[in-house]
Scaffold this motif. Structure first.
Motif, PDB file in Angstrom:
ATOM      1  N   ASP A 145      -3.113   8.024  -4.591  1.00 15.37           N
ATOM      2  CA  ASP A 145      -2.619   7.308  -5.777  1.00 15.37           C
ATOM      3  C   ASP A 145      -3.714   6.393  -6.306  1.00 15.37           C
ATOM      4  O   ASP A 145      -3.994   5.340  -5.722  1.00 15.37           O
ATOM      5  CB  ASP A 145      -1.369   6.513  -5.414  1.00 15.37           C
ATOM      6  CG  ASP A 145      -0.734   5.867  -6.637  1.00 15.37           C
ATOM      7  OD1 ASP A 145      -1.093   6.258  -7.769  1.00 15.37           O
ATOM      8  OD2 ASP A 145       0.118   4.971  -6.463  1.00 15.37           O
ATOM      9  N   ILE A 146      -4.346   6.812  -7.386  1.00 16.89           N
ATOM     10  CA  ILE A 146      -5.406   6.030  -8.023  1.00 16.89           C
ATOM     11  C   ILE A 146      -5.080   5.915  -9.512  1.00 16.89           C
ATOM     12  O   ILE A 146      -4.757   6.928 -10.145  1.00 16.89           O
ATOM     13  CB  ILE A 146      -6.783   6.695  -7.839  1.00 16.89           C
ATOM     14  CG1 ILE A 146      -7.209   6.665  -6.371  1.00 16.89           C
ATOM     15  CG2 ILE A 146      -7.843   6.023  -8.693  1.00 16.89           C
ATOM     16  CD1 ILE A 146      -8.524   7.370  -6.116  1.00 16.89           C
ATOM     17  N   PRO A 147      -5.149   4.713 -10.096  1.00 14.71           N
ATOM     18  CA  PRO A 147      -4.860   4.560 -11.531  1.00 14.71           C
ATOM     19  C   PRO A 147      -5.749   5.451 -12.384  1.00 14.71           C
ATOM     20  O   PRO A 147      -6.953   5.574 -12.141  1.00 14.71           O
ATOM     21  CB  PRO A 147      -5.153   3.073 -11.786  1.00 14.71           C
ATOM     22  CG  PRO A 147      -4.992   2.414 -10.456  1.00 14.71           C
ATOM     23  CD  PRO A 147      -5.449   3.425  -9.444  1.00 14.71           C
ATOM     24  N   ASN A 148      -5.133   6.099 -13.364  1.00 11.60           N
ATOM     25  CA  ASN A 148      -5.822   6.921 -14.363  1.00 11.60           C
ATOM     26  C   ASN A 148      -6.456   8.196 -13.808  1.00 11.60           C
ATOM     27  O   ASN A 148      -7.266   8.839 -14.490  1.00 11.60           O
ATOM     28  CB  ASN A 148      -6.900   6.097 -15.087  1.00 11.60           C
ATOM     29  CG  ASN A 148      -6.327   4.876 -15.770  1.00 11.60           C
ATOM     30  OD1 ASN A 148      -5.275   4.950 -16.405  1.00 11.60           O
ATOM     31  ND2 ASN A 148      -6.994   3.738 -15.611  1.00 11.60           N
ATOM     32  N   ALA A 149      -6.102   8.564 -12.586  1.00 18.25           N
ATOM     33  CA  ALA A 149      -6.654   9.797 -12.023  1.00 18.25           C
ATOM     34  C   ALA A 149      -6.065  11.010 -12.743  1.00 18.25           C
ATOM     35  O   ALA A 149      -4.911  10.989 -13.187  1.00 18.25           O
ATOM     36  CB  ALA A 149      -6.363   9.881 -10.534  1.00 18.25           C
TER      37      ALA A 149
END
Length: 447
Positions: free
Chosen positions: A102-106
């Motif tokens: 879970d990584i932002p904007n991935a």
């Protein structure tokens, strides 16, 4: 370098990773060079990456540039060694995926490259498992079977989505789509049912039929021996007509082993077998079918390979394991030792589907040595014995199960590969209705 047909300029595909590794290099070569036919450059220099005008892919734990494709890293590709993994499975874009991150904007909710490596390397087959009676890794113990994606070319489906994401983010980028292929293959374990086995074997086969009260087989064996009926396993002329009609280029794998409990073909010295091999060699590609005995005596691979080479007058570099016995990494190291360049064993006996989650050919990665090899693996998706004996499907149910698989392979530009036996086109052991199944499969599978 990518030639943009619209602007007539050269575009670079630049991939950033904070580290390099043998695993990462293997995956990038497979995905981009082999599957997508794209050249790329891998860099660990953030400044170089930021200041470059190339098509950018960021493989890390955070974003770097506004204009990039961000693929999150779970760090699995930077591990060394083999250890049990608690591999989580998630659902994304109607597909299963491994290694959620879970990584932002991935652009992906999972580590795309780690999933590809895990599937292609057959990582789970290096771990402890309960083998079947032949020492094989059973399909039902695979992650794909447990999470119900064995019937999907998951790697190919996700690579197609990667290509779409790249084209959406970079409209000037055009990626060539691979062409779908159909490849029929045959294993010749028993070239004849009754003929050319020698008087000793024929006599004891006759006695066995009498002891079992198999009077149909007794009558048939006598009729074939007296040339009143053709041998039921001699189906090569029928197959020739199929190949001519549908313009097929099959591969035949011959068992040329010394006689043993699981290696029961006619002698490699048989004049009839020699004529058969030479006649098929004139028209098709031939490969070796390493014996069951070669799993404990690997030097037999070279002996059996040399027998086929002496008959064809050509180097033999295609192989498929008898009984589909694969043991990692031993089996593939043995094949490499004896200069086999192409193996067609990547599939299950007990089920149909995608053992490595792809229908595309790919190079074997030796996980223990952490290095890529020159052995090219060609997966198959369905075997006749799997459908009839393991899954116990009716001919109609077999066709129904294969239709969606063929369609997915067609959509992803893969290769639909079948494994059949010359004996399965006979009427022996209730195979009489399966000739029609095979013909139907061919019609469904044609490009």
């Amino acid at each position: 370098l990518l030639l943009n047909p619209k602007f007539k300029t050269l575009m670079k595909l630049l991939i950033y990773s904070p580290k390099k590794s043998s695993r990462l290099g293997y995956v990038l070569d497979t995905v981009f060079k082999q599957f997508l036919q794209l050249e790329f450059q891998l860099t660990t220099d953030v400044s170089f990456y930021q200041n470059n005008t190339a098509v950018k892919i960021n493989y890390s734990t955070s974003g770097i540039c506004e204009e990039e494709l961000l693929i999150p890293s779970s760090r699995f590709l930077f591990d060394i060694g083999i250890r049990p993994l608690l591999t989580a499975v998630l659902q994304a874009n109607s597909l299963k995926a491994l290694f959620p991150v879970d990584i932002p904007n991935a652009d992906f909710p999972f580590d795309f490259f780690s999933m590809v490596f895990y599937c292609l390397s057959r990582y789970e087959e290096y771990l402890d498992f309960k083998p079947d009676s032949h020492g094989r890794f059973p399909a039902h113990q695979s992650l794909a079977s447990k999470h119900h994606f064995l019937n999907q070319p998951l790697v190919d489906l996700w690579i197609r989505q990667l290509a779409q994401k790249l084209e959406n983010k970079y409209p000037e980028l055009q990626i060539a789509r691979p062409t779908y292929r159909f490849l029929p293959t045959y294993d010749v374990d028993l070239a004849w049912a009754y003929l050319h086995k020698g008087s000793f074997r024929s006599f004891f086969s006759f006695l066995k039929s009498i002891s079992l009260g198999n009077f149909f087989q007794i009558r048939e064996q006598v009729s074939v021996s007296l040339a009143k009926k053709p041998d039921p396993f001699y189906t090569y002329d029928y197959l020739d007509e199929l190949h001519k009609t549908f313009n097929l280029k099959p591969i035949y794998f011959f068992l040329l082993a010394n006689y043993g409990p699981f290696d029961k073909n006619v002698s490699h010295r048989s004049a009839a077998l020699i004529r058969l091999v030479k006649s098929l060699h004139d028209k098709y590609t031939l490969g070796i079918h390493p014996s069951y005995a070669s799993n404990t005596r690997p030097e037999l691979i070279q002996l059996e390979k040399s027998r086929l080479e002496s008959l064809t007058g050509k180097k033999v570099n295609h192989s498929r394991q008898h009984f589909l016995i694969l043991r990692f990494p031993e089996t593939y190291r043995k094949l490499l030792k004896y200069n086999i360049e192409n193996d067609y064993s990547m599939g299950y006996a007990s089920d149909i589907g995608f053992r490595a989650a792809t229908s595309r050919s790919f190079y074997w990665y030796d996980l223990e040595k952490e290095e890529s090899t020159k052995l090219l693996l060609h997966p198959f998706q369905v075997m006749d014995v799997s459908l009839k004996n393991y899954l116990k499907l009716t001919p109609e149910a077999a066709i129904d199960q294969l239709k969606p698989m063929i369609q997915m392979i067609r959509q992803t530009g893969g290769t639909f590969t079948t494994l059949w036996h010359n004996s399965s086109f006979s009427h022996i052991e209730n195979w009489q209705n399966w000739k029609a199944v095979y013909e139907m499969i061919i019609k469904k599978a044609l490009p």
